[in-house]
Structure formats: structure tokens, C-alpha cells
Design an enzyme around this catalytic site. Structure first.
Site, mmCIF file in Angstrom:
data_model
loop_
_atom_site.group_PDB
_atom_site.id
_atom_site.type_symbol
_atom_site.label_atom_id
_atom_site.label_comp_id
_atom_site.label_asym_id
_atom_site.label_seq_id
_atom_site.Cartn_x
_atom_site.Cartn_y
_atom_site.Cartn_z
ATOM 1 N N HIS A 189 -31.392 12.508 9.539
ATOM 2 C CA HIS A 189 -32.809 12.162 9.414
ATOM 3 C C HIS A 189 -33.214 11.321 10.606
ATOM 4 C CE1 HIS A 189 -36.600 10.793 7.671
ATOM 5 N NE2 HIS A 189 -36.479 11.815 6.844
ATOM 6 N N ASP A 236 -33.492 17.115 1.215
ATOM 7 C CA ASP A 236 -33.341 18.558 1.005
ATOM 8 C C ASP A 236 -31.951 18.963 0.526
ATOM 9 O OD1 ASP A 236 -35.935 19.359 1.662
ATOM 10 O OD2 ASP A 236 -35.504 19.240 3.803
HETATM 11 C C1 SDX Z 1 -37.204 16.545 6.032
HETATM 12 O O1 SDX Z 1 -39.174 13.050 8.792
HETATM 13 C C2 SDX Z 1 -39.271 13.131 7.524
HETATM 14 O O2 SDX Z 1 -39.627 12.208 6.856
HETATM 15 C C3 SDX Z 1 -38.963 14.500 6.941
HETATM 16 C C4 SDX Z 1 -38.646 14.543 5.434
HETATM 17 C C5 SDX Z 1 -39.903 14.326 4.609
HETATM 18 O O3 SDX Z 1 -39.782 13.902 3.450
HETATM 19 O O4 SDX Z 1 -40.975 14.689 5.083
HETATM 20 O O5 SDX Z 1 -37.668 13.572 5.084
HETATM 21 C C6 SDX Z 1 -38.135 15.949 5.032
HETATM 22 O O6 SDX Z 1 -37.667 17.210 6.935
HETATM 23 C C7 SDX Z 1 -35.727 16.292 5.926
HETATM 24 C C8 SDX Z 1 -34.912 16.880 7.088
HETATM 25 C C9 SDX Z 1 -34.500 18.336 6.748
HETATM 26 N N1 SDX Z 1 -33.808 18.965 7.883
HETATM 27 C C10 SDX Z 1 -32.509 19.264 7.875
HETATM 28 O O7 SDX Z 1 -31.772 18.960 6.947
HETATM 29 C C11 SDX Z 1 -32.016 20.025 9.080
HETATM 30 C C12 SDX Z 1 -30.726 19.420 9.618
HETATM 31 N N2 SDX Z 1 -30.983 18.088 10.156
HETATM 32 C C13 SDX Z 1 -31.358 17.967 11.466
HETATM 33 O O8 SDX Z 1 -31.584 19.023 12.317
HETATM 34 C C14 SDX Z 1 -31.763 16.599 11.989
HETATM 35 O O9 SDX Z 1 -30.937 15.649 11.430
HETATM 36 C C15 SDX Z 1 -33.235 16.211 11.810
HETATM 37 C C16 SDX Z 1 -34.181 17.308 12.313
HETATM 38 C C17 SDX Z 1 -33.553 15.960 10.342
HETATM 39 C C18 SDX Z 1 -33.511 14.919 12.622
HETATM 40 O O10 SDX Z 1 -33.409 15.239 13.951
HETATM 41 P P1 SDX Z 1 -33.454 14.167 15.148
HETATM 42 O O11 SDX Z 1 -33.925 12.845 14.672
HETATM 43 O O12 SDX Z 1 -34.177 14.814 16.264
HETATM 44 O O13 SDX Z 1 -31.916 14.000 15.520
HETATM 45 P P2 SDX Z 1 -31.080 14.899 16.484
HETATM 46 O O14 SDX Z 1 -31.216 16.349 16.077
HETATM 47 O O15 SDX Z 1 -31.461 14.578 17.897
HETATM 48 O O16 SDX Z 1 -29.607 14.434 16.186
HETATM 49 C C19 SDX Z 1 -29.082 13.177 16.669
HETATM 50 C C20 SDX Z 1 -27.575 13.299 16.663
HETATM 51 C C21 SDX Z 1 -27.085 14.507 17.462
HETATM 52 O O17 SDX Z 1 -25.791 14.198 17.939
HETATM 53 P P3 SDX Z 1 -25.599 13.792 19.491
HETATM 54 O O18 SDX Z 1 -26.104 14.925 20.304
HETATM 55 O O19 SDX Z 1 -26.411 12.528 19.678
HETATM 56 O O20 SDX Z 1 -24.126 13.576 19.615
HETATM 57 O O21 SDX Z 1 -27.088 13.515 15.329
HETATM 58 C C22 SDX Z 1 -26.500 14.825 15.219
HETATM 59 C C23 SDX Z 1 -27.007 15.595 16.459
HETATM 60 O O22 SDX Z 1 -26.149 16.615 16.832
HETATM 61 N N3 SDX Z 1 -27.027 15.473 14.008
HETATM 62 C C24 SDX Z 1 -26.374 16.365 13.273
HETATM 63 C C25 SDX Z 1 -27.237 16.686 12.212
HETATM 64 N N4 SDX Z 1 -28.361 15.976 12.320
HETATM 65 C C26 SDX Z 1 -28.238 15.236 13.432
HETATM 66 N N5 SDX Z 1 -25.185 16.930 13.417
HETATM 67 C C27 SDX Z 1 -24.824 17.860 12.491
HETATM 68 N N6 SDX Z 1 -25.614 18.214 11.435
HETATM 69 C C28 SDX Z 1 -26.812 17.638 11.274
HETATM 70 N N7 SDX Z 1 -27.580 17.979 10.255
#
Ligand code: SDX
Length: 394
Positions: free
Chosen positions: A265, A320
Site C-alpha cells: 500500500h 483487497d
Molecule cells: C487499493 O490508496 C488507497 O487508499 C487504495 C485503497 C483504497 O481503499 O482506496 O486502499 C484500495 O487500491 C488497495 C491496493 C490494491 N492493489 C494491489 O493489491 C496490487 C498489488 N500492490 C501493489 O502493486 C502496490 O503495493 C500498490 C499499487 C498498492 C502501491 O504501490 P506503490 O506505493 O507505488 O509502491 P511500489 O509499487 O513502488 O512498491 C514499492 C516497493 C517495490 O520494491 P522496490 O522496487 O522498492 O524494491 O515495494 C514492492 C515493490 O516491488 N512491492 C511489492 C508489492 N507492492 C509493493 N512487491 C511484491 N508484491 C507487492 N504487492
């Protein structure tokens, strides 16, 4: 700590950049705290109902008994949708995604209620009531129509959550199932400046109609990085298939830099408090309606992700992750999970729409141009072929 940007500072995804001043909700991502209008989500989940919470979000205070009854009565009265909308849905391809059907139908409401009077409280009230009342009916109607059936009319004897479940099956739902579903709606009702809420506020800031505001937010919620993740989580759990397969699956995802759905998140660096409540609700539901084998896969996945990246990067289950397992136990098809998220989030979007109108300044950020300048116009005969322009089949 709030960060003030200098005019040339740029952050990918506007991370950490305040986009509005808001009184609607608050998240403390370090402590895992979520409040709607200052009230903790745990307290609302235990004591409130979705409609009361919607009132709180939209009007900024808990309603009195009379205010709540009036609001519920108005919503009950406006649940039906015009036959034009039903007929329009009959033209949608049944194979289309219900989020696309919902976005189109929400926008179509603007055709029927086109008199825009944003400074008239009666207009605001009517739009709030219509959208809260009709969005669930539209989701259920498309689901029935795509199966070749007539939509099931709303049942005025049932409350908001129970009526939605009824419109999917024409059977009165189990009271515990309906109660748990109502809490799910409360948990999804609002979440500060996420992508779809930002989209709603940007659209609202042009002073367009509220149906366009909600339609743009629905389209934004649909993506797999946002609300669409709940459907993807279930697909992922089915793909993993068993507890033994969890560890190799996580290793494969991490090796391929593939995101694990339902984890991570932008704001929370601990487990999302909504995921904790949803997990508890799922256990209550399974205790009554039978265990779900994929729940064991989910719990193992949570443990393995925590072990591999959770503690290091703050990657924990988000809202989710457990919701899909719950909806599956209620007999809801996976492609309705995100529309259900939208049904709930309409409350938050409307609260932000109303708030935006009170402080409005049209959103118009700048950009940092990184393209070329002063290029010559190349004659057709001298242009080179693009190596990968994509193809479209006829
Ligand atoms: C919702 O924002 C809200 O409030 C949204 C929400 C709401 O109520 O409205 O809470 C609802 O949208 C929940 C999120 C649902 N999405 C997912 O579950 C999809 C998987 N998660 C991600 O893609 C991600 O975590 C996000 C999109 C939720 C957040 O993305 P960010 O803040 O842009 O973070 P990032 O993708 O840049 O990740 C930062 C680091 C990375 O590692 P490094 O490159 O720094 O080494 O964390 C890692 C990422 O690779 N990472 C994950 C991961 N999420 C982040 N690694 C593996 N699996 C994951 N799910």
C-alpha cells in the site's frame, strides 16, 4: 509531516504530495489507523451500518434517529432504475466486465437527471440519494441481464446490504451473511486521497454533474493496482491452489518482479486495519457456512510474504486481500467484487464531491516537459518504420 513542494520538484505517482485539504477521513500508515470523520474504523465496523456511515461521511456528522430514518427511506424509494437503463444494459455484451457496465450506466444517469444546480442543497441531496440507491441496482441488473434473465426488482423490506444480495439471487440472504456484507461495505466506504477519489475530485472541480464524477471514479477504481485487485487475488489463490505451492509461487513472483495481488500500500507500512477486520469476518462466516480451502492458502501467503519482503519493505495485506474470499463464500461471482467495492466507495466519492464544491478551484497542475523542441517536419518518404507499433486484427 506535510511536505511542501517547490515548483520544479517532481514525484512519481504524486507520492507524498497533498492534493487537497480534507476533513473526510484520515490514515496513519505507520500505526495502521483509519478514521472516518475522526471515528476509528473498528468502532464503525462494530456499531454503525453502511447507510449511517455514508451519512456520516457525506454530511460530516452522525445522523439522529430521525435523520437516519429519512435518509434510509429516501434511498429505499429511489432504488429502482428506469427501464431505459435496463434496456440500455440489454445492448451491452454479456461478456463485458461489470465494472465497464457500471461506469457506462453511472454516466447514463446524467442523461435522466440532467438539470445541474450545484448550489442547491436539494439537488445535492437528490444526487446523493439517487447514486447510493441506484448503483447497487445497476450492478445486480447487469448481472441478471448477462445471464439472460430479467433484473430482480429491489425488495423494500430489506436493508441496503440485504437487498443487494437479494437482487443477485431473489432469495432473502442469511441474516449473518447480510450483516457481514454490510460491514464489508462500511470498511470500503472511504480511504482518503486514493486514485479513484483523486479522479472524482478532479472531475468534480470542473463543476460537471455528479454522475460524471462517479463514472470517472468507477473507471479509475477498476484497475488491478487499485480496486480491481480483489478479483485478481481470487484468481491468484486459485492459481496457487494449495498451501504447499505458496512458497514457490512467492519466490517466482519476486524473481520475476511480479506484484503479489492484495499486498502492499502506498500509505500503510503495516497490515491494513480493514484487512484485519475482513479476516476476522471471513473466519466468522466460514464458522457458520463452512471452511474455504483457499483461506488456508491465503494465510500461508500472508506468512510467506511477511517472511520474504513484508518486514523489510512494509508489504502486508491490504483491503483487497481477504474481501474476495468472503464474497466467494456469499456466492458472489469474482467479477462482481470490484463493482461491490464501487457500491461502497460511492459514499466516499460523494463526500469528496461535496467537499470539493465547497472549496473549489479547478485542478490544473503543471508538468515537466521532457520532449524535444524545434524539430524539422520530416517528409513522408524519409520517415523510418516504427519497430513495434502494435497490430489490430480486422
Ligand atoms: C487499493 O490508496 C488507497 O487508499 C487504495 C485503497 C483504497 O481503499 O482506496 O486502499 C484500495 O487500491 C488497495 C491496493 C490494491 N492493489 C494491489 O493489491 C496490487 C498489488 N500492490 C501493489 O502493486 C502496490 O503495493 C500498490 C499499487 C498498492 C502501491 O504501490 P506503490 O506505493 O507505488 O509502491 P511500489 O509499487 O513502488 O512498491 C514499492 C516497493 C517495490 O520494491 P522496490 O522496487 O522498492 O524494491 O515495494 C514492492 C515493490 O516491488 N512491492 C511489492 C508489492 N507492492 C509493493 N512487491 C511484491 N508484491 C507487492 N504487492
Amino acid at each position: 509531516m506535510m511536505m511542501i513542494m517547490t515548483s520544479n520538484e517532481f514525484r512519481d505517482g504524486l507520492a507524498g504530495v497533498p492534493a487537497a485539504k480534507s476533513r473526510v477521513s484520515h490514515v496513519d500508515g505507520e500505526k495502521g489507523i483509519l478514521e472516518y470523520r475522526g471515528i476509528r474504523i473498528e468502532e464503525l465496523a462494530e456499531k454503525s451500518s453502511f447507510i449511517e456511515t455514508a451519512y456520516l461521511l457525506i454530511w460530516g456528522k452522525l445522523p439522529t434517529q430521525e435523520e437516519l430514518e429519512d435518509f434510509e427511506t429516501e434511498i429505499r424509494y429511489h432504488r429502482r432504475i428506469k427501464y431505459h437503463i435496463r434496456d440500455m444494459m440489454k445492448c451491452f455484451p454479456g461478456t463485458g466486465h461489470p465494472m465497464d457496465a457500471l461506469q457506462t450506466s453511472a454516466a447514463a444517469l446524467g442523461l435522466f437527471y440532467s438539470r445541474r444546480a450545484l448550489d442547491n442543497p436539494n439537488y445535492i441531496r437528490a444526487a446523493v440519494v439517487r447514486l447510493l440507491a441506484k448503483i447497487p441496482t445497476m450492478v445486480a441488473a447487469f448481472h441478471m441481464i448477462r445471464k439472460g434473465n430479467d433484473p430482480i426488482q429491489p425488495n423494500d423490506d430489506l436493508n441496503y446490504a440485504a437487498n443487494f444480495l437479494y437482487m443477485l439471487t431473489e432469495r432473502r440472504p442469511d441474516p449473518l451473511a447480510a450483516q457481514i456484507f454490510d460491514v464489508c461495505l462500511t470498511l470500503h466506504a472511504e480511504h482518503t486521497m486514493n486514485a479513484s477519489t483523486f479522479s472524482a475530485r478532479v472531475t468534480a472541480s470542473t463543476l460537471t454533474d455528479p454522475y460524471a464524477v462517479i463514472a470517472s471514479a468507477v473507471g479509475t477504481l477498476a484497475g488491478p493496482l487499485h480496486g480491481g485487485a480483489n478479483e485478481e487475488v481470487l484468481n491468484m489463490l486459485e492459481e496457487i491452489g494449495s498451501v504447499e505451492n505458496v512458497r514457490p509461487y512467492v519466490e517466482r513472483c519476486l524473481a520475476n518482479k511480479q506484484k503479489i495481488m492484495g499486498f502492499g500500500h502506498r500509505v500503510y507500512k503495516v497490515k491494513d486495519p480493514r484487512a484485519t477486520i475482513l479476516q476476522d469476518l471471513a473466519e466468522q462466516l466460514f464458522a457458520k457456512m463452512g471452511h474455504d480451502e483457499y483461506y488456508d492458502v491465503a494465510v500461508e501467503l500472508e506468512n510467506v510474504v511477511e517472511e520474504y519482503i513484508g518486514r523489510e519493505k512494509g508489504i502486508y495485506p491490504n483491503v483487497d486481500f481477504y474481501s474476495g474470499l468472503l464474497y466467494r463464500k456469499l456466492g458472489i461471482p469474482a467479477d462482481l467484487f470490484t463493482p461491490i467495492f464501487a457500491i461502497a466507495r460511492v459514499a466516499g466519492w460523494l463526500a469528496h464531491w461535496k467537499e470539493q464544491l465547497t472549496v473549489n478551484k479547478i485542478y490544473r497542475p503543471t508538468q515537466i516537459y521532457v520532449g524535444d523542441h524545434n524539430l524539422a517536419y520530416i517528409p513522408m518518404a524519409e520517415r523510418v518504420v516504427d519497430r513495434d507499433p502494435g497490430t489490430v486484427s480486422a
